[in-house]
Motif scaffolding. Structure first.
Motif, PDB file in Angstrom:
ATOM      1  N   MET A   1       0.865  -1.178   0.000  1.00  0.00           N
ATOM      2  CA  MET A   1       0.000   0.000   0.000  1.00  0.00           C
ATOM      3  C   MET A   1       0.902   1.229   0.000  1.00  0.00           C
ATOM      4  O   MET A   1       1.886   1.293   0.724  1.00  0.00           O
ATOM      5  CB  MET A   1      -0.902  -0.015   1.234  1.00  0.00           C
ATOM      6  N   THR A  23      -4.647   6.546   0.388  1.00  0.00           N
ATOM      7  CA  THR A  23      -3.954   5.305   0.043  1.00  0.00           C
ATOM      8  C   THR A  23      -4.333   4.881  -1.374  1.00  0.00           C
ATOM      9  O   THR A  23      -5.284   5.403  -1.963  1.00  0.00           O
ATOM     10  CB  THR A  23      -4.305   4.163   1.016  1.00  0.00           C
ATOM     11  N   ASP A  24      -3.600   3.924  -1.888  1.00  0.00           N
ATOM     12  CA  ASP A  24      -3.897   3.407  -3.227  1.00  0.00           C
ATOM     13  C   ASP A  24      -4.554   2.027  -3.176  1.00  0.00           C
ATOM     14  O   ASP A  24      -4.478   1.262  -4.136  1.00  0.00           O
ATOM     15  CB  ASP A  24      -2.628   3.381  -4.078  1.00  0.00           C
ATOM     16  N   ARG A  25      -5.198   1.710  -2.068  1.00  0.00           N
ATOM     17  CA  ARG A  25      -5.878   0.409  -1.968  1.00  0.00           C
ATOM     18  C   ARG A  25      -6.869   0.257  -3.107  1.00  0.00           C
ATOM     19  O   ARG A  25      -7.514   1.220  -3.513  1.00  0.00           O
ATOM     20  CB  ARG A  25      -6.612   0.287  -0.637  1.00  0.00           C
ATOM     21  N   THR A  26      -7.016  -0.952  -3.596  1.00  0.00           N
ATOM     22  CA  THR A  26      -7.945  -1.189  -4.692  1.00  0.00           C
ATOM     23  C   THR A  26      -9.256  -1.808  -4.235  1.00  0.00           C
ATOM     24  O   THR A  26     -10.231  -1.779  -4.973  1.00  0.00           O
ATOM     25  CB  THR A  26      -7.297  -2.108  -5.750  1.00  0.00           C
ATOM     26  N   ASP A  27      -9.294  -2.368  -3.030  1.00  0.00           N
ATOM     27  CA  ASP A  27     -10.523  -3.011  -2.555  1.00  0.00           C
ATOM     28  C   ASP A  27     -11.514  -2.022  -1.961  1.00  0.00           C
ATOM     29  O   ASP A  27     -12.715  -2.284  -1.930  1.00  0.00           O
ATOM     30  CB  ASP A  27     -10.209  -4.112  -1.540  1.00  0.00           C
ATOM     31  N   ARG A  28     -11.023  -0.866  -1.472  1.00  0.00           N
ATOM     32  CA  ARG A  28     -11.900   0.198  -0.980  1.00  0.00           C
ATOM     33  C   ARG A  28     -11.072   1.457  -0.786  1.00  0.00           C
ATOM     34  O   ARG A  28      -9.851   1.416  -0.712  1.00  0.00           O
ATOM     35  CB  ARG A  28     -12.599  -0.189   0.312  1.00  0.00           C
ATOM     36  N   ARG A  29     -11.754   2.577  -0.716  1.00  0.00           N
ATOM     37  CA  ARG A  29     -11.091   3.872  -0.567  1.00  0.00           C
ATOM     38  C   ARG A  29     -10.743   4.100   0.901  1.00  0.00           C
ATOM     39  O   ARG A  29     -11.620   4.026   1.767  1.00  0.00           O
ATOM     40  CB  ARG A  29     -12.024   4.965  -1.067  1.00  0.00           C
ATOM     41  N   THR A  30      -9.477   4.380   1.193  1.00  0.00           N
ATOM     42  CA  THR A  30      -9.056   4.626   2.563  1.00  0.00           C
ATOM     43  C   THR A  30      -8.106   5.813   2.637  1.00  0.00           C
ATOM     44  O   THR A  30      -7.495   6.200   1.640  1.00  0.00           O
ATOM     45  CB  THR A  30      -8.363   3.395   3.190  1.00  0.00           C
ATOM     46  N   GLU A  74     -11.965  14.696  -7.190  1.00  0.00           N
ATOM     47  CA  GLU A  74     -12.142  13.425  -7.887  1.00  0.00           C
ATOM     48  C   GLU A  74     -13.416  13.411  -8.723  1.00  0.00           C
ATOM     49  O   GLU A  74     -13.482  12.779  -9.748  1.00  0.00           O
ATOM     50  CB  GLU A  74     -12.158  12.269  -6.907  1.00  0.00           C
TER      51      GLU A  74
END
Length: 76
Positions: A1, A23-30, A74
């Protein structure tokens, strides 16, 4: 991450400020928030038990506004 800097509290001194990162998480925005550790007994009692691996932090309203701006940018 990975963590991408969004902004810091404009009233804090260099290196000692509450800061917000995306963060650059792909499963959810954090987001990652760096803030002041809450030690006030009444505030901690109001919050209740804090699970292992978590912390209660305080961040200024200006830093939360950065989150709002991030979302607005965004959408455009």
């Amino acid at each position: 991450m990975r963590a991408r800097f969004i902004g810091k509290d404009p009233l804090s001194q260099e290196g000692q400020s509450p800061t917000l990162f995306a963060t650059d998480r792909t499963d959810r925005r954090t987001f990652i928030a760096q803030g002041w550790i809450v030690t006030d007994a009444q505030a901690l009692a109001d919050v209740g038990p804090v699970p292992h691996g978590e912390a209660i932090i305080e961040i200024p309203e200006d830093v939360l506004r950065m989150y709002t701006r991030e979302l607005a940018e965004e959408c455009h």
